[in-house]
Write an enzyme that holds these catalytic residues in place. Structure first.
Site, PDB file in Angstrom:
ATOM      1  CG  ASN A  15      39.646 -46.042 -69.739  1.00 54.12           C
ATOM      2  OD1 ASN A  15      40.391 -45.879 -70.634  1.00 54.12           O
ATOM      3  ND2 ASN A  15      39.992 -46.429 -68.589  1.00 54.12           N
ATOM      4  CE  LYS A  46      43.180 -47.847 -68.181  1.00 57.16           C
ATOM      5  NZ  LYS A  46      44.491 -48.384 -67.440  1.00 57.16           N
ATOM      6  CG  HIS A  74      39.854 -45.425 -63.869  1.00 57.02           C
ATOM      7  ND1 HIS A  74      41.298 -45.075 -63.739  1.00 57.02           N
ATOM      8  CD2 HIS A  74      39.564 -46.352 -65.224  1.00 57.02           C
ATOM      9  CE1 HIS A  74      41.792 -46.387 -63.776  1.00 57.02           C
ATOM     10  NE2 HIS A  74      40.641 -46.928 -64.994  1.00 57.02           N
ATOM     11  CD  GLU A  96      45.309 -45.401 -65.413  1.00 59.34           C
ATOM     12  OE1 GLU A  96      44.348 -45.276 -66.105  1.00 59.34           O
ATOM     13  OE2 GLU A  96      45.439 -47.287 -65.290  1.00 59.34           O
ATOM     14  CD  GLU A 111      38.259 -50.585 -63.649  1.00 59.72           C
ATOM     15  OE1 GLU A 111      38.223 -51.286 -64.799  1.00 59.72           O
ATOM     16  OE2 GLU A 111      38.657 -49.325 -63.625  1.00 59.72           O
ATOM     17  N   GLY A 163      46.418 -52.926 -65.095  1.00 61.13           N
ATOM     18  CA  GLY A 163      47.262 -52.733 -65.813  1.00 61.13           C
ATOM     19  C   GLY A 163      48.714 -54.293 -65.661  1.00 61.13           C
ATOM     20  CB  SER A 185      44.337 -57.848 -65.606  1.00 53.79           C
ATOM     21  OG  SER A 185      45.985 -56.749 -65.649  1.00 53.79           O
TER      22      SER A 185
END
Ligand code: PGA
Length: 235
Positions: A6, A8, A88, A90, A157, A163, A193
């Site tokens: 990904n 991003k 996701h 985010e 996740e 991250g 991670s």
């Protein structure tokens, strides 16, 4: 085993093309037994090849229309893209996507036959509240989602692991994936991670069918080193 990258909001069209050319060379030469999916930014979408599937990080649940700033099915079809990342954290947290919108995206793109990498994950305070709280939180993120959809891939996740350089422990991953496996027969990825040092251990956990990688996927040689760390364990 599935390796998904990904990007991003990293990489340009030019750097994605360079990355993809190198990745395809690696895949051709090494003949890894992996399915590889790359999610570049929408401006860098490409067509999939025999070696690498290209997916979109987000799209609007419509073919086209008055949805400023969005892309839909018509735009994706131009690239032959039929893989999408939905849910996701985010997008849930930073872009404020509700479960209702997420499930609309799921319905629309599953009806169109897309492969869907569907993300779920809990915040730190829920993890700290214990496994039952985690399970309850995660199942709510499946509201309106057809768990029997044949092109579904689920990515677990934990938000606190994304991250941050702090991956979930093998115990946490194992117990969560075992819970998910009770109701989901489709592939289960872990993300958060994942890096060249922990990927082999993570991929050896039962009910982990692959990884969704952010930061450590941005350099093609690093991503390659993750695949080469896992491959020998599979032979
Ligand atoms: P990370 O991101 O590997 O940088 O933690 C994973 C993801 O958000 O998919």
């Amino acid at each position: 085993m599935i390796f998904a990258a990904n990007f991003k909001m990293h990489h340009t069209r030019e750097s994605t093309i360079n990355y993809l050319n190198r990745l395809e060379d690696i895949m051709k030469e090494a003949e890894y037994p992996f399915k590889v999916i790359l999610f570049p930014p929408s401006t860098a979408l490409q067509s999939s090849s025999d070696w690498v599937s290209i997916g979109v990080q987000n799209a609007y649940p419509s073919s086209e229309g008055a949805f400023t700033g969005e892309i839909g099915l018509t735009q994706l079809e131009e690239f032959g893209v039929d893989t999408i990342l939905i849910g996701h954290s985010e997008r849930r947290q930073i872009l404020g996507e509700s479960q209702e919108l997420i499930s609309k995206k799921f319905s629309f793109f599953s009806q169109k036959g897309f492969e869907i990498v569907y993300c779920i994950g809990e915040p730190l305070e829920i993890r700290q509240a214990g496994e039952e709280a985690v399970a309850e939180y995660l199942w709510e993120q499946f509201d309106g989602i057809d768990l029997d959809y044949e092109r579904l891939i689920v990515a677990y996740e934990p938000i606190w692991a994304i991250g941050t350089g702090r991956s979930a422990t093998p115990e946490d991953i194992a117990s969560t994936h075992n819970q998910l496996r009770k109701r989901i027969s489709r592939p289960l990825l872990y993300g958060g991670s994942v890096n060249p040092l922990n990927v082999k251990d993570i991929c050896s956990i039962s009910n982990v069918d692959g990884v969704l990688v952010g930061s450590a996927s941005l350099e093609v040689e690093k991503f390659h080193s993750m695949m080469s760390a896992v491959a020998p364990a599979l032979v």
